[in-house]
Write a protein that holds these residues in place. Structure first.
Motif, PDB file in Angstrom:
ATOM      1  N   MET A   1       0.838  -1.176   0.000  1.00 24.07           N
ATOM      2  CA  MET A   1       0.000   0.000   0.000  1.00 24.07           C
ATOM      3  C   MET A   1       0.883   1.239   0.000  1.00 24.07           C
ATOM      4  O   MET A   1       1.750   1.371   0.833  1.00 24.07           O
ATOM      5  CB  MET A   1      -0.854   0.010   1.268  1.00 24.07           C
ATOM      6  N   TYR A  14       0.906  -0.949  15.885  1.00 21.28           N
ATOM      7  CA  TYR A  14       1.325  -2.266  15.415  1.00 21.28           C
ATOM      8  C   TYR A  14       1.993  -3.067  16.528  1.00 21.28           C
ATOM      9  O   TYR A  14       1.780  -4.273  16.674  1.00 21.28           O
ATOM     10  CB  TYR A  14       2.283  -2.100  14.227  1.00 21.28           C
ATOM     11  N   GLY A  44       9.376  -4.671   3.787  1.00 26.54           N
ATOM     12  CA  GLY A  44       8.243  -4.365   4.681  1.00 26.54           C
ATOM     13  C   GLY A  44       8.687  -4.610   6.110  1.00 26.54           C
ATOM     14  O   GLY A  44       8.003  -5.268   6.887  1.00 26.54           O
ATOM     15  N   GLY A  46       8.749  -2.903   8.684  1.00 22.46           N
ATOM     16  CA  GLY A  46       7.961  -2.383   9.797  1.00 22.46           C
ATOM     17  C   GLY A  46       8.864  -1.771  10.856  1.00 22.46           C
ATOM     18  O   GLY A  46       9.891  -1.145  10.536  1.00 22.46           O
ATOM     19  N   PRO A  47       8.539  -1.971  12.145  1.00 21.03           N
ATOM     20  CA  PRO A  47       9.323  -1.340  13.209  1.00 21.03           C
ATOM     21  C   PRO A  47      10.631  -2.066  13.514  1.00 21.03           C
ATOM     22  O   PRO A  47      11.280  -1.779  14.522  1.00 21.03           O
ATOM     23  CB  PRO A  47       8.370  -1.397  14.404  1.00 21.03           C
ATOM     24  N   ASN A  49      11.027  -5.391  14.047  1.00 24.78           N
ATOM     25  CA  ASN A  49      10.903  -6.637  14.837  1.00 24.78           C
ATOM     26  C   ASN A  49      11.350  -7.849  14.032  1.00 24.78           C
ATOM     27  O   ASN A  49      12.067  -8.721  14.542  1.00 24.78           O
ATOM     28  CB  ASN A  49       9.463  -6.817  15.344  1.00 24.78           C
ATOM     29  N   SER A  50      10.961  -7.905  12.749  1.00 22.61           N
ATOM     30  CA  SER A  50      11.395  -9.042  11.925  1.00 22.61           C
ATOM     31  C   SER A  50      12.888  -8.903  11.589  1.00 22.61           C
ATOM     32  O   SER A  50      13.617  -9.896  11.580  1.00 22.61           O
ATOM     33  CB  SER A  50      10.545  -9.148  10.655  1.00 22.61           C
ATOM     34  N   THR A  68       7.696   1.392   3.165  1.00 23.40           N
ATOM     35  CA  THR A  68       7.181   2.655   2.627  1.00 23.40           C
ATOM     36  C   THR A  68       6.836   3.647   3.735  1.00 23.40           C
ATOM     37  O   THR A  68       6.687   4.829   3.468  1.00 23.40           O
ATOM     38  CB  THR A  68       5.890   2.402   1.803  1.00 23.40           C
ATOM     39  N   SER A  69       6.705   3.191   4.967  1.00 27.31           N
ATOM     40  CA  SER A  69       6.168   4.038   6.034  1.00 27.31           C
ATOM     41  C   SER A  69       7.263   4.788   6.794  1.00 27.31           C
ATOM     42  O   SER A  69       8.127   4.170   7.433  1.00 27.31           O
ATOM     43  CB  SER A  69       5.394   3.166   7.026  1.00 27.31           C
ATOM     44  N   MET A  72       7.213   3.725  10.563  1.00 30.94           N
ATOM     45  CA  MET A  72       7.803   2.403  10.787  1.00 30.94           C
ATOM     46  C   MET A  72       9.331   2.477  10.637  1.00 30.94           C
ATOM     47  O   MET A  72      10.065   1.901  11.451  1.00 30.94           O
ATOM     48  CB  MET A  72       7.236   1.395   9.783  1.00 30.94           C
ATOM     49  N   ALA A  88      11.371   2.500   0.453  1.00 28.76           N
ATOM     50  CA  ALA A  88      11.239   1.967  -0.905  1.00 28.76           C
ATOM     51  C   ALA A  88       9.970   1.143  -0.968  1.00 28.76           C
ATOM     52  O   ALA A  88       9.494   0.619   0.049  1.00 28.76           O
ATOM     53  CB  ALA A  88      12.449   1.110  -1.267  1.00 28.76           C
ATOM     54  N   ALA A  90       7.951  -2.142  -2.140  1.00 27.44           N
ATOM     55  CA  ALA A  90       8.249  -3.541  -2.455  1.00 27.44           C
ATOM     56  C   ALA A  90       7.934  -3.884  -3.911  1.00 27.44           C
ATOM     57  O   ALA A  90       8.550  -4.778  -4.494  1.00 27.44           O
ATOM     58  CB  ALA A  90       7.443  -4.458  -1.533  1.00 27.44           C
ATOM     59  N   ASN A 105       7.841 -10.571   5.836  1.00 28.06           N
ATOM     60  CA  ASN A 105       6.808 -11.062   6.744  1.00 28.06           C
ATOM     61  C   ASN A 105       5.655 -10.071   6.838  1.00 28.06           C
ATOM     62  O   ASN A 105       5.825  -8.950   7.314  1.00 28.06           O
ATOM     63  CB  ASN A 105       7.395 -11.282   8.148  1.00 28.06           C
ATOM     64  N   ALA A 106       4.491 -10.495   6.345  1.00 26.46           N
ATOM     65  CA  ALA A 106       3.237  -9.724   6.478  1.00 26.46           C
ATOM     66  C   ALA A 106       3.249  -8.422   5.693  1.00 26.46           C
ATOM     67  O   ALA A 106       2.820  -7.387   6.201  1.00 26.46           O
ATOM     68  CB  ALA A 106       2.931  -9.463   7.961  1.00 26.46           C
ATOM     69  N   TRP A 110      -0.535  -6.730   0.853  1.00 27.91           N
ATOM     70  CA  TRP A 110      -0.973  -5.370   0.515  1.00 27.91           C
ATOM     71  C   TRP A 110      -0.759  -5.035  -0.954  1.00 27.91           C
ATOM     72  O   TRP A 110      -1.181  -3.984  -1.426  1.00 27.91           O
ATOM     73  CB  TRP A 110      -0.217  -4.349   1.371  1.00 27.91           C
ATOM     74  N   LEU A 111      -0.058  -5.882  -1.678  1.00 26.82           N
ATOM     75  CA  LEU A 111       0.212  -5.613  -3.099  1.00 26.82           C
ATOM     76  C   LEU A 111      -0.634  -6.568  -3.946  1.00 26.82           C
ATOM     77  O   LEU A 111      -0.324  -7.760  -4.043  1.00 26.82           O
ATOM     78  CB  LEU A 111       1.695  -5.825  -3.423  1.00 26.82           C
TER      79      LEU A 111
HETATM   80  C1  LIG Z   1       2.210  -5.842   8.988  1.00 26.68           C
HETATM   81  S1  LIG Z   1       3.684  -4.879   8.889  1.00 26.68           S
HETATM   82  C2  LIG Z   1       4.977  -6.111   8.968  1.00 26.68           C
HETATM   83  C3  LIG Z   1       6.156  -5.654   9.779  1.00 26.68           C
HETATM   84  C4  LIG Z   1       7.226  -6.689  10.033  1.00 26.68           C
HETATM   85  N1  LIG Z   1       7.795  -7.198   8.798  1.00 26.68           N
HETATM   86  C5  LIG Z   1       6.764  -7.875  10.879  1.00 26.68           C
HETATM   87  O1  LIG Z   1       7.222  -8.990  10.607  1.00 26.68           O
HETATM   88  O2  LIG Z   1       5.995  -7.713  11.837  1.00 26.68           O
HETATM   89  C6  LIG Z   1       3.627  -4.484   7.175  1.00 26.68           C
HETATM   90  C7  LIG Z   1       4.642  -3.441   6.784  1.00 26.68           C
HETATM   91  O3  LIG Z   1       4.648  -3.369   5.354  1.00 26.68           O
HETATM   92  C8  LIG Z   1       4.832  -2.026   4.975  1.00 26.68           C
HETATM   93  N2  LIG Z   1       4.361  -1.882   3.599  1.00 26.68           N
HETATM   94  C9  LIG Z   1       3.086  -1.857   3.138  1.00 26.68           C
HETATM   95  N3  LIG Z   1       3.075  -1.743   1.806  1.00 26.68           N
HETATM   96  C10 LIG Z   1       4.387  -1.716   1.409  1.00 26.68           C
HETATM   97  C11 LIG Z   1       5.035  -1.644   0.147  1.00 26.68           C
HETATM   98  N4  LIG Z   1       4.333  -1.533  -0.977  1.00 26.68           N
HETATM   99  N5  LIG Z   1       6.383  -1.655   0.112  1.00 26.68           N
HETATM  100  C12 LIG Z   1       7.113  -1.745   1.257  1.00 26.68           C
HETATM  101  N6  LIG Z   1       6.551  -1.818   2.480  1.00 26.68           N
HETATM  102  C13 LIG Z   1       5.203  -1.804   2.550  1.00 26.68           C
HETATM  103  C14 LIG Z   1       4.043  -1.230   6.011  1.00 26.68           C
HETATM  104  O4  LIG Z   1       4.480   0.091   6.071  1.00 26.68           O
HETATM  105  C15 LIG Z   1       4.324  -2.026   7.276  1.00 26.68           C
HETATM  106  O5  LIG Z   1       5.448  -1.532   7.947  1.00 26.68           O
END
Ligand SMILES: C[S@@+](CC[C@H](N)C(=O)[O-])C[C@H]1O[C@@H](n2cnc3c(N)ncnc32)[C@H](O)[C@@H]1O
Length: 259
Positions: A1, A14, A44, A46-47, A49-50, A68-69, A72, A88, A90, A105-106, A110-111
């Motif tokens: 997203m 999150y 992706g 995130g914060p 953690n992965s 992208t965030s 995060m 960047a 994904a 992971n997760a 969204w794509l």
């Molecule tokens: C559910 S979190 C996963 C975070 C971490 N990888 C985990 O294992 O908990 C999803 C992450 O994907 C990122 N994200 C969503 N769309 C993205 C995209 N098109 N490209 C890169 N990151 C994206 C969001 O900003 C968010 O930080």
């Protein structure tokens, strides 16, 4: 997203369920058959953690993260200051040189066109390298069916007609997609069952992720009403267990493709 048109993700929201959300990342990582990678990327991230798991498993590798965030990424940089985190997408990201492990992971749920992207990413791996992906496969769970149900009510339908995510393709579609470009493809489902405090906790959980596309287009008043109706439906759909907790059933799809 893309984060350009929609409100940013919230690292704090999150991380309210950090242990539960990180468990599938651990389970995915345990199945990655690469022993001494040089370059590892967390897509992706995130914060962070992965990403932290990747550093712990491969302390000698060059580990980096993309997302992208801005919120995060800021959290990931605070958590792992020695690592490189870049903004960047994904869908279009490409490394300067082949990578040994691409971990996601997760994020790819969204794509909508992620199958094409996954196949492209496998092509960016060095020999012996692996792409490891986990995506929630929970569109048929009450938590997500009920979001769509509330969104279809006349008060919300105008703004939320396109909020719902498409269900994932079948596991065999992923196998057929990646087998021609990989040496080994491992696809599996795990259904987690998370005991949470109450119905409100389920709503808090999905607010950071699945519910975001439904809440982002609404104004404050609409968001308040949406959450009230949705929470009541969740309460009905997830009755309390013996200890008064509610059990959030959460199916997830895992893919490891090694070249
Ligand atoms: C559910 S979190 C996963 C975070 C971490 N990888 C985990 O294992 O908990 C999803 C992450 O994907 C990122 N994200 C969503 N769309 C993205 C995209 N098109 N490209 C890169 N990151 C994206 C969001 O900003 C968010 O930080």
């Amino acid at each position: 997203m893309s984060s350009s048109r929609t409100p940013d993700w919230s690292a704090a929201q999150y991380l309210k369920f950090e242990d539960e959300r990180t468990r599938p990342a651990r389970d995915l990582l345990a199945q990655v058959p690469v022993e001494n990678p040089r370059a590892v990327v967390d897509i992706g991230c995130g914060p962070g953690n992965s990403t932290e798991l990747l550093v712990a498993r491969w302390p000698h590798a060059s580990v980096s993260g993309i997302d992208t965030s801005p919120d995060m990424l800021a959290q990931a940089r605070r958590r792992l200051p020695a690592l490189r985190f870049e903004q960047a997408d994904a869908g279009t990201w490409a490394p300067g040189a082949p990578v040994d492990v691409i971990f996601a992971n997760a994020v790819f749920q969204w794509l909508p066109d992620h199958p094409v992207v996954l196949k492209r990413l496998v092509g960016l791996l060095s020999p012996g390298g692996a792409l490891a992906v986990q995506m929630p496969d929970n569109m048929s769970e009450p938590s997500h069916v009920l979001m769509r149900e509330v969104a279809s009510e006349p008060a919300f339908a105008g703004k939320l007609a396109r909020a719902a995510r498409k269900p994932l393709p079948s596991f065999s579609a992923y196998y057929d997609l990646l087998m021609p470009v990989a040496r080994r493809v491992d696809v599996w489902h795990t259904i987690y069952t998370h005991p949470l405090e109450n119905a409100e906790a389920i709503v808090e959980w999905v607010k950071a992720t699945g519910l975001k596309p439904f809440l982002d287009p609404l104004d404050d008043e609409e968001r308040y009403r949406f959450l009230a109706v949705y929470t009541e439906k969740i309460r009905q759909a997830y009755p309390p267990a013996l200890d008064e907790k509610v059990l959030l059933r959460f199916p997830r799809l895992f893919i490891v493709a090694q070249v």
